[in-house]
Scaffold this active site. Sequence first.
Site, PDB file in Angstrom:
ATOM      1  N   HIS A  82       0.843  -1.191   0.000  1.00 31.39           N
ATOM      2  CA  HIS A  82       0.000   0.000   0.000  1.00 31.39           C
ATOM      3  C   HIS A  82       0.877   1.239   0.000  1.00 31.39           C
ATOM      4  O   HIS A  82       1.852   1.311   0.744  1.00 31.39           O
ATOM      5  CB  HIS A  82      -0.889   0.000   1.252  1.00 31.39           C
ATOM      6  CG  HIS A  82      -1.734   1.222   1.368  1.00 31.39           C
ATOM      7  ND1 HIS A  82      -2.917   1.380   0.671  1.00 31.39           N
ATOM      8  CD2 HIS A  82      -1.560   2.373   2.067  1.00 31.39           C
ATOM      9  CE1 HIS A  82      -3.433   2.555   0.951  1.00 31.39           C
ATOM     10  NE2 HIS A  82      -2.633   3.180   1.793  1.00 31.39           N
ATOM     11  N   ASP A 161     -14.625   3.254   9.054  1.00 32.51           N
ATOM     12  CA  ASP A 161     -13.582   4.158   8.545  1.00 32.51           C
ATOM     13  C   ASP A 161     -14.162   5.088   7.487  1.00 32.51           C
ATOM     14  O   ASP A 161     -13.841   6.277   7.451  1.00 32.51           O
ATOM     15  CB  ASP A 161     -12.414   3.350   7.964  1.00 32.51           C
ATOM     16  CG  ASP A 161     -11.440   4.264   7.233  1.00 32.51           C
ATOM     17  OD1 ASP A 161     -10.852   5.132   7.896  1.00 32.51           O
ATOM     18  OD2 ASP A 161     -11.299   4.140   6.001  1.00 32.51           O
ATOM     19  N   ARG A 168     -13.942  13.473   9.073  1.00 30.32           N
ATOM     20  CA  ARG A 168     -12.639  14.127   9.281  1.00 30.32           C
ATOM     21  C   ARG A 168     -12.335  15.103   8.148  1.00 30.32           C
ATOM     22  O   ARG A 168     -11.761  16.163   8.368  1.00 30.32           O
ATOM     23  CB  ARG A 168     -11.537  13.060   9.360  1.00 30.32           C
ATOM     24  CG  ARG A 168     -11.564  12.272  10.664  1.00 30.32           C
ATOM     25  CD  ARG A 168     -10.689  11.021  10.554  1.00 30.32           C
ATOM     26  NE  ARG A 168      -9.341  11.320  10.120  1.00 30.32           N
ATOM     27  CZ  ARG A 168      -8.584  10.495   9.390  1.00 30.32           C
ATOM     28  NH1 ARG A 168      -9.040   9.312   9.008  1.00 30.32           N
ATOM     29  NH2 ARG A 168      -7.374  10.846   9.033  1.00 30.32           N
ATOM     30  N   SER A 183      -6.848   4.384   9.973  1.00 26.41           N
ATOM     31  CA  SER A 183      -7.690   4.345   8.778  1.00 26.41           C
ATOM     32  C   SER A 183      -7.062   3.438   7.721  1.00 26.41           C
ATOM     33  O   SER A 183      -7.705   2.529   7.185  1.00 26.41           O
ATOM     34  CB  SER A 183      -7.845   5.785   8.261  1.00 26.41           C
ATOM     35  OG  SER A 183      -8.371   5.808   6.978  1.00 26.41           O
ATOM     36  N   LYS A 187      -8.212  -0.911   6.723  1.00 24.16           N
ATOM     37  CA  LYS A 187      -8.567  -1.416   5.384  1.00 24.16           C
ATOM     38  C   LYS A 187      -7.621  -2.536   4.965  1.00 24.16           C
ATOM     39  O   LYS A 187      -8.036  -3.543   4.388  1.00 24.16           O
ATOM     40  CB  LYS A 187      -8.520  -0.272   4.361  1.00 24.16           C
ATOM     41  CG  LYS A 187      -9.631   0.758   4.588  1.00 24.16           C
ATOM     42  CD  LYS A 187      -9.637   1.829   3.530  1.00 24.16           C
ATOM     43  CE  LYS A 187      -8.622   2.906   3.767  1.00 24.16           C
ATOM     44  NZ  LYS A 187      -9.067   4.185   4.248  1.00 24.16           N
TER      45      LYS A 187
HETATM   46  N1  URA Z   1      -5.767   7.617   3.479  1.00 23.05           N
HETATM   47  C1  URA Z   1      -6.627   6.884   4.220  1.00 23.05           C
HETATM   48  O1  URA Z   1      -7.054   5.817   3.817  1.00 23.05           O
HETATM   49  N2  URA Z   1      -6.987   7.371   5.417  1.00 23.05           N
HETATM   50  C2  URA Z   1      -6.533   8.531   5.920  1.00 23.05           C
HETATM   51  O2  URA Z   1      -6.899   8.899   7.010  1.00 23.05           O
HETATM   52  C3  URA Z   1      -5.655   9.289   5.127  1.00 23.05           C
HETATM   53  C4  URA Z   1      -5.284   8.789   3.918  1.00 23.05           C
END
Ligand code: URA
Length: 436
Positions: A82, A161, A168, A183, A187
């Site tokens: 990622h 999330d 946010r 976050s 995932k």
């Molecule tokens: N990418 C994400 O998936 N979450 C965040 O909080 C910031 C960037």
Amino acid sequence: MRTVNIILKKRRGEALSYREIEHLITGFTRGDIPDYQMAAWAMAVYFRGMSGEETADLTELMQKSGDEIDLSSVDGIKVDKHSTGGVGDKTTLVLAPLVAAAGVPVAKMSGRGLGHTGGTLDKLESFSRFSVDMTREAFIDQVNRIGVAIVGQTENLTPADKQLYALRDVTATVDSIPLIASSVMSKKLAAGADVIVLDVKVGSGAFMKTEAEAFRLARTMVEIGNRLNRKTIAVVSDMNQPLGQAVGNALEVREAIDTLKGDGPEDVTELCLELASHMLVAAGKGDSRKQARQHVQRLMKSGKALEKLKELVRAQGGDDREVDEPDRLPQAPLKIDVRADQDGVVDSVDAEQIGMAAMSLGAGRETKGDVIDLAVGIVLHKKIGDAVHKGEPVATIHANDASKAKRAVDMVSKAVQLTDPSQQVTIPSLIYGVVD
Ligand code: URA
């Protein structure tokens, strides 16, 4: 348990218990806790931070808030990669077929681009008829058959999330390290791989503008992985200028094809070799990083890495002739050079500005529903430290619309700053370090 007391506790800088975080996350996801209370809590976290234990608890609760992908029916150690997002970052297009060709199964869920950074799914859709929608069974079956599949995230992956991130985004609480780390990791954990390799970007085109912040984010994500029993490695890499030369979907696919053949730009190749070697060693393919690196270099030279990309494109309904003949990929009718107005040396290339210029051409989305133009973008001919003569092209704009092209020329001219040839220019390192 009263939500207001939990907010107050965090406002005082105290650590919350698992039960208190669970109350917030489950209540918010169900709609029992209103946005204004969740936003107040996020702002308290922004100022007060979270302990390692709290961050891991929050991650786990978000991970478990929706579907989790079970990859146990795929043989071998599954490794996911990622990137925290950058301009011209086409590493997934290279790494997925490359490590799959080395025998490491890649079952990857990717996203679409939003704002100045691109998304892997959009880039892959540059191949005609390439489909990123697949049932879970077909996804697993393809990984077992050819070793690699790349699909869109299922709708119900980490809904907590999704909701919290949207909140946010409009309450100035995105750039909090524990909130970003939880976050991203929620995932990745829900996506089911055994090992997670993270590419944490630092610089003008990244979320993290300083090395210190990037290493803090990297350490926080690795600690979450360790606490939740998922091997996690983070490479901190540069985003003070775009990665490689191409920015824009089909243009980046072409560069990824070159890289898989061993003919890619130096920085893309080097970063892919670094990340691939971590992925291989973590998956038990190779005793050392040096050996793993040599192995993937051989796969590039022998054509096996490129062959794996063709298999992936074919398996997902795309036209694999476009891999051998990239001129068949979408191409923009207008190609306009941006020329240097003086002799000099490239002092800086503002990655975020280049990303914005590509977006203004139509390569990216300003809002979620925007339709993107796969053909357009920017090819940089010069990188930081390169000498330039007056009138020489520093970049080429690929456009479908003359007025958009003109705006992009202005933006790119401003983004590429030259200095007097007598001045010393600092070339940023590509890789700042590894956290594992
Ligand atoms: N990418 C994400 O998936 N979450 C965040 O909080 C910031 C960037």
